[in-house]
Design an enzyme around this catalytic site. Structure first.
Site, PDB file in Angstrom:
ATOM      1  N   ARG A   1       0.879  -1.183   0.000  1.00 47.40           N
ATOM      2  CA  ARG A   1       0.000   0.000   0.000  1.00 47.40           C
ATOM      3  C   ARG A   1       0.907   1.221   0.000  1.00 47.40           C
ATOM      4  NH1 ARG A   1      -5.391   1.166   3.498  1.00 47.40           N
ATOM      5  NH2 ARG A   1      -6.131  -0.178   1.823  1.00 47.40           N
TER       6      ARG A   1
ATOM      7  N   HIS B   1      -7.495   0.835  -6.452  1.00 46.20           N
ATOM      8  CA  HIS B   1      -7.683  -0.030  -5.268  1.00 46.20           C
ATOM      9  C   HIS B   1      -8.332  -1.334  -5.751  1.00 46.20           C
ATOM     10  CE1 HIS B   1      -7.872  -1.319  -1.275  1.00 46.20           C
ATOM     11  NE2 HIS B   1      -8.743  -0.482  -0.746  1.00 46.20           N
TER      12      HIS B   1
ATOM     13  N   GLN C   1     -10.000  -4.135  -3.386  1.00 47.41           N
ATOM     14  CA  GLN C   1     -11.301  -3.719  -2.848  1.00 47.41           C
ATOM     15  C   GLN C   1     -12.401  -3.955  -3.876  1.00 47.41           C
ATOM     16  OE1 GLN C   1     -12.264  -2.244   0.329  1.00 47.41           O
ATOM     17  NE2 GLN C   1     -14.216  -2.855  -0.567  1.00 47.41           N
TER      18      GLN C   1
ATOM     19  N   ASP D   1     -17.326   7.201  -1.766  1.00 49.14           N
ATOM     20  CA  ASP D   1     -16.084   7.030  -1.009  1.00 49.14           C
ATOM     21  C   ASP D   1     -15.814   8.352  -0.302  1.00 49.14           C
ATOM     22  OD1 ASP D   1     -13.705   5.985  -0.013  1.00 49.14           O
ATOM     23  OD2 ASP D   1     -12.574   6.289  -1.869  1.00 49.14           O
TER      24      ASP D   1
ATOM     25  N   CYS E   1     -16.377   1.350   0.519  1.00 52.15           N
ATOM     26  CA  CYS E   1     -15.234   0.493   0.870  1.00 52.15           C
ATOM     27  C   CYS E   1     -14.867   0.596   2.342  1.00 52.15           C
ATOM     28  CB  CYS E   1     -14.043   0.824  -0.018  1.00 52.15           C
ATOM     29  SG  CYS E   1     -13.354   2.473   0.254  1.00 52.15           S
TER      30      CYS E   1
ATOM     31  N   ARG F   1     -13.582  -8.956   1.331  1.00 51.56           N
ATOM     32  CA  ARG F   1     -12.151  -8.728   1.090  1.00 51.56           C
ATOM     33  C   ARG F   1     -11.397 -10.021   1.334  1.00 51.56           C
ATOM     34  NH1 ARG F   1      -9.995  -3.570   1.351  1.00 51.56           N
ATOM     35  NH2 ARG F   1      -8.167  -4.657   0.521  1.00 51.56           N
TER      36      ARG F   1
END
Ligand code: CP
Ligand code: NVA
Length: 322
Positions: A117, A144, A147, A240, A280, A308
């Site tokens: 990340r 991402h 996700q 988001d 998310c 996930r």
């Protein structure tokens, strides 16, 4: 998911198997991963563990905070018979200036895969170029993808199909989730319409590429400044945070700009009566979404968070397995 969804087995991805962006995968690859995630999830619920990664170790470099990504990868590796090592950039020499290239080369001598990340997507590509082991993108400023793999699994579980669904993404268009959702939606045959304020639209290169691919497979990718227009008839509603990690300085300014894009009860009246809401997480109730929506009957955010684990187990098995 019925195994007939993927007519063929996932083809080996070209060269070393990395997972940097959903756009790099074929629709067949994605469907096969989702099929395997469904199967592994069922096995886990039955208490059956499959040690496909016995003796394998995943290194996990985090240059940003994480709850879900860290824990789901760690638990996923354990459930597959392997192990994960958490490497905070504050604690390894990377944080003191050791180069990305040297870090990638050194860790390749110890572990079997790297989940990273970081900030820039170029940095992720540098890791992937210099590591001799599979590299998984655990979030960059641009994408991402792990996700969105979980999001696709969640959508399939709740809607039973992809084709013909309209996904409305409301909020920051120049955002990792928005970009990966555009790529994921087009690959599985959903329409995706994005509503964002002027100046906060998706990355032009990704938007152009996805618009082109959408035309070829009979779906639509659209972007508008009008959240009501985008929300009209939506089957899936996604938002988001307004300020992503690294944008904390812009928090107050963004709150003002994005207020008309809040996913609230009034806006959601435009969506289909049986719309499904995804986020998310982490979420800011009262900012990008009201508590009534995220904690209400249309929300599946905790199924999404759970998925996930299952989606990533399928990915880890594909990339790190024999
Ligand atoms: N959704 C997500 O990636 O959560 P974390 O930042 O907690 O990993
Ligand atoms: N767009 C958010 C996603 C967090 C999982 C961020 O990058 O902070």
């Amino acid at each position: 998911m019925a195994s007939t969804l993927s007519k063929q087995k996932a083809r080996p991805m070209l060269g070393k198997k990395d997972f940097l962006a959903l756009g790099d995968l074929s629709s067949t690859d994605i469907m096969a991963l989702l099929d395997e995630a469904v199967r592994l999830k069922k096995q886990t619920k039955l208490g059956i563990q499959e040690p496909h990664l016995q003796g394998k170790v995943l290194g996990m470099i985090f240059e940003k905070a994480s709850t879900r990504t860290r824990v789901s990868f760690e638990v996923g590796m354990l459930q597959l018979g392997g192990q994960a090592i958490f490497l905070s950039s504050n604690d390894i020499q990377l944080g003191r200036g050791e180069s990305t290239i040297d870090t990638a080369k050194v860790l390749s001598r110890y572990v079997d895969g790297l989940m990273i990340r970081t900030f820039s997507h170029d940095m992720m590509e540098t890791y992937a170029k210099h590591a001799s082991i599979p590299v998984i993108n655990g979030l960059t400023d641009l994408h991402h993808p792990t996700q969105v793999l979980a999001d696709l699994l969640t959508i399939y579980e709740h809607k039973g199909k992809f084709k013909g669904l309209k996904l409305a993404y409301i909020g920051d268009g120049n955002n990792n989730m928005c970009h990966s959702l555009m790529e994921g939606a087009v690959k599985v045959g959903m329409d995706i319409h994005v509503a964002c304020p002027p100046g906060y639209g998706p990355n032009p290169g990704i938007f152009q590429q996805m618009t082109h691919e959408a035309k070829e497979n009979g779906t639509t990718v659209e972007c508008s400044q009008d959240p009501f227009e985008v929300m009209a008839g939506a089957d899936i509603v996604v938002t988001d945070v307004w300020a992503s990690m690294g944008q904390e300085d812009e928090n107050e300014q963004r709150k003002k700009i994005f207020t008309p894009y809040q996913v609230n009860e009034r806006l959601c009246q435009q969506a289909k009566a049986d719309f499904t809401f995804l986020h998310c997480l982490p979420a800011h109730r009262g900012e990008e979404v009201t508590a009534g929506i995220i904690d209400g009957p249309h929300s599946v955010v905790f199924d999404e968070a759970e998925n996930r684990l299952h989606a990533q187990k399928a990915l880890l098995k594909l990339l790190l397995g024999e």
